[in-house]
Design a protein around this motif. Sequence first.
Motif, PDB file in Angstrom:
ATOM      1  N   GLU A 274       8.791  28.192  18.978  1.00 27.31           N
ATOM      2  CA  GLU A 274      10.117  27.746  18.568  1.00 27.31           C
ATOM      3  C   GLU A 274      10.526  28.472  17.303  1.00 27.31           C
TER       4      GLU A 274
ATOM      5  N   THR B 190      13.353  28.526  14.162  1.00 25.87           N
ATOM      6  CA  THR B 190      14.263  27.623  13.456  1.00 25.87           C
ATOM      7  C   THR B 190      15.176  28.418  12.533  1.00 25.87           C
TER       8      THR B 190
ATOM      9  N   SER C 212      19.568  22.158  10.996  1.00 24.28           N
ATOM     10  CA  SER C 212      18.970  23.404  11.463  1.00 24.28           C
ATOM     11  C   SER C 212      19.179  23.534  12.964  1.00 24.28           C
TER      12      SER C 212
ATOM     13  N   VAL D 117      17.194  24.752  16.312  1.00 24.98           N
ATOM     14  CA  VAL D 117      15.870  25.059  16.832  1.00 24.98           C
ATOM     15  C   VAL D 117      16.035  25.718  18.200  1.00 24.98           C
TER      16      VAL D 117
END
Length: 120
Positions: free
Chosen positions: A98, A100, A108, A110
């Motif tokens: 992942e 970010t 944020s 993701v």
Amino acid sequence: MRKQRGVTAIGWVFLLIPMALTLYALIRVGPVYLNYWRIVDSMQKTATELKSDETLSAQTIRNSLEKRFDIGYVEGMSSKDIDVKKADDGWQMTAEYEGTAPLFSNVSVVMAFNKTVVIK
């Protein structure tokens, strides 16, 4: 009597704020996607380089990936993070992670990435 045409100042605000937020989000997300494409490119070039090697092992693949990650300026990922395993059609390299991208304050974005490259 004249017809009014054009956009008022309030109209411009309602038009520009969503466009500015979208542009800002794209600017923040761009480097994360660029890093993903560097990882994919490194995996594909490693597969091309090692496809005719008969004495291939997981450690050989990881060593080659690590060199390409260093040369390609891959950030936040090492060859240990790539799953390398023997499959029916050859060796498989799988990058599943992942990314970010912070937008503002505690918000944020993701993004989940998953790419598999096979060395035949």
